[in-house]
Design a protein around this motif. Structure first.
Motif, short mmCIF file in Angstrom:
data_model
loop_
_atom_site.label_atom_id
_atom_site.label_comp_id
_atom_site.label_asym_id
_atom_site.label_seq_id
_atom_site.Cartn_x
_atom_site.Cartn_y
_atom_site.Cartn_z
N UNK A 16 0.35 -5.11 7.00
CA UNK A 16 1.20 -5.77 6.01
C UNK A 16 2.64 -5.26 6.06
N UNK A 17 2.82 -4.01 6.47
CA UNK A 17 4.16 -3.46 6.56
C UNK A 17 4.63 -2.72 5.33
N UNK A 18 3.98 -2.97 4.18
CA UNK A 18 4.32 -2.27 2.94
C UNK A 18 3.05 -2.03 2.13
N UNK A 19 3.10 -1.00 1.26
CA UNK A 19 1.96 -0.72 0.39
C UNK A 19 1.77 -1.84 -0.62
N UNK A 20 2.86 -2.40 -1.09
CA UNK A 20 2.77 -3.45 -2.11
C UNK A 20 2.05 -4.68 -1.55
N UNK A 21 2.46 -5.12 -0.36
CA UNK A 21 1.84 -6.30 0.25
C UNK A 21 0.37 -6.04 0.59
N UNK A 22 0.08 -4.84 1.09
CA UNK A 22 -1.31 -4.51 1.43
C UNK A 22 -2.18 -4.44 0.19
N UNK A 23 -1.66 -3.86 -0.86
CA UNK A 23 -2.44 -3.77 -2.11
C UNK A 23 -2.74 -5.16 -2.66
N UNK A 24 -1.77 -6.06 -2.55
CA UNK A 24 -1.98 -7.43 -3.02
C UNK A 24 -3.09 -8.11 -2.22
N UNK A 25 -3.11 -7.90 -0.92
CA UNK A 25 -4.14 -8.51 -0.08
C UNK A 25 -5.52 -7.94 -0.39
N UNK A 27 -6.40 -6.60 -3.26
CA UNK A 27 -6.75 -6.79 -4.67
C UNK A 27 -6.88 -5.50 -5.44
N UNK A 28 -6.11 -4.46 -5.06
CA UNK A 28 -6.12 -3.19 -5.78
C UNK A 28 -4.69 -2.81 -6.12
N UNK A 29 -4.53 -1.77 -6.93
CA UNK A 29 -3.20 -1.35 -7.32
C UNK A 29 -2.53 -0.59 -6.18
N UNK A 30 -1.21 -0.58 -6.20
CA UNK A 30 -0.46 0.14 -5.18
C UNK A 30 -0.75 1.63 -5.25
N UNK A 31 -0.89 2.18 -6.46
CA UNK A 31 -1.18 3.61 -6.60
C UNK A 31 -2.54 3.96 -6.02
N UNK A 32 -3.54 3.07 -6.22
CA UNK A 32 -4.88 3.32 -5.66
C UNK A 32 -4.83 3.29 -4.14
N UNK A 33 -4.07 2.35 -3.60
CA UNK A 33 -3.94 2.25 -2.16
C UNK A 33 -3.25 3.48 -1.59
N UNK A 34 -2.19 3.93 -2.23
CA UNK A 34 -1.48 5.13 -1.77
C UNK A 34 -2.39 6.34 -1.78
#
Length: 304
Positions: A16-25, A27-34
């Motif tokens: 995705x190139x960013x944490x925000x875009x990946x988290x959206x795909x 379906x989790x929060x950006x903080x959880x993904x990080x």
């Protein structure tokens, strides 16, 4: 730590190139993904990516780990599909390498036809005329002419090729056509850098006698396509594989030289790392491209 969830999170961030875009795909929060990616880096004991306010970039370790994660996740998806009896459908990314001329003439059209039947498979095609280390560089498959490679690899014969001697009509109008292989020493030979003996051409006559001639010329290149283009423009004589030259020979841009002599030949191979269980996507694509080359129709491979 759920290792597979962390691996998938890492792969999706890279794609995705960013944490925000990946988290959206996902379906989790950006903080959880990080946190998933951070836990993975802590588990591995190495930094996988460099983070700035504007962009992400993989470290050297991160690039190598990403390539292996993509393969592992694709294999896991295939295993789950088979176990669940959902469908015998190939899926995932297939990393493939071949030469420039092979890519244009054979491999790219074969990929297009394969994807029509197996839309869940994605291809990463790396075109190079050098011999790629499949194991070290994380490739699933290579299409090669001549020697398949090291003893760590499995190879399946797809077909064969023949070197063809030819030139443009415009070149032959300016230079007397050779009457025998020895005459080639007086012509401008366009030579291929990755040939085992680029400046020594070998031919067999109808009686079976072998002729060798040392050639010289003003173009030595590591691209068969570049040599063909130069020959079409009338620059000199080339000695290249039939699959590369056939289109230009059919439409008259090139004509055969010394057709009564046969050039060197070689086998065309599908080569892949030796594995106990070959992934479905690789097995099906090898079967498919074997039919394209007119080789063996069933999946049979020999260790090399």
């Amino acid at each position: 730590m759920d290792r597979f969830s962390s691996m998938e999170a890492f792969v999706r961030v890279v794609e995705a190139g960013t944490f925000v875009a990946a988290a959206d795909r996902l379906g989790i929060s950006t903080s959880s993904l990080s946190r998933l990616v951070a836990d993975l880096e802590q588990h591995l004991g190495t930094r996988l990516m460099n983070r700035t306010t504007r962009r992400l970039s993989l470290t050297e370790s991160g690039q190598a780990y990403y390539e292996r994660c993509v393969t592992l996740l694709a294999d896991l998806a295939e295993a789950e599909a088979v176990a669940g009896q959902s469908a015998a459908q190939a899926r995932g990314t297939l990393r493939l390498t071949c030469s420039y001329s092979m890519a244009e003439q054979k491999v790219a059209p074969a990929i297009a036809a394969f994807v029509e039947r197996h839309p869940a498979v994605r291809f990463e095609l790396v075109v190079s005329d050098r011999i790629v280390d499949l194991v070290e560089e994380g490739f699933d498959l290579a299409i090669r002419v001549g020697v398949p490679g090291s003893d760590r690899l499995v190879a399946r014969r797809l077909g064969s090729m023949q070197l063809v001697l030819c030139a443009a009509p415009s070149y032959l109008e300016r230079h007397p056509a050779p009457r025998g292989p020895a005459d080639l020493a007086g012509h401008n030979a366009l030579t291929y850098a990755y040939s085992p003996s680029p400046r020594v051409w070998r031919f067999t006559d109808r009686a079976g006698a072998v002729h060798e001639v040392r050639v010289t010329g003003n173009l030595h290149a590591n691209s068969g396509d570049a040599l063909r283009a130069a020959a079409v423009e009338g620059m000199g004589i080339i000695n290249e594989p039939d699959f590369l030259l056939d289109p230009a020979l059919r439409d008259g841009r090139l004509v055969r030289v010394l057709p009564e002599y046969t050039g060197a030949g070689g086998d065309i191979w599908a080569v892949y790392p030796s594995r106990r269980h070959l992934s479905l996507k690789v097995r099906l694509f090898v079967d498919h491209i074997a039919m394209v080359f007119g080789g063996t129709p069933a999946h049979t491979a020999a260790q090399h």
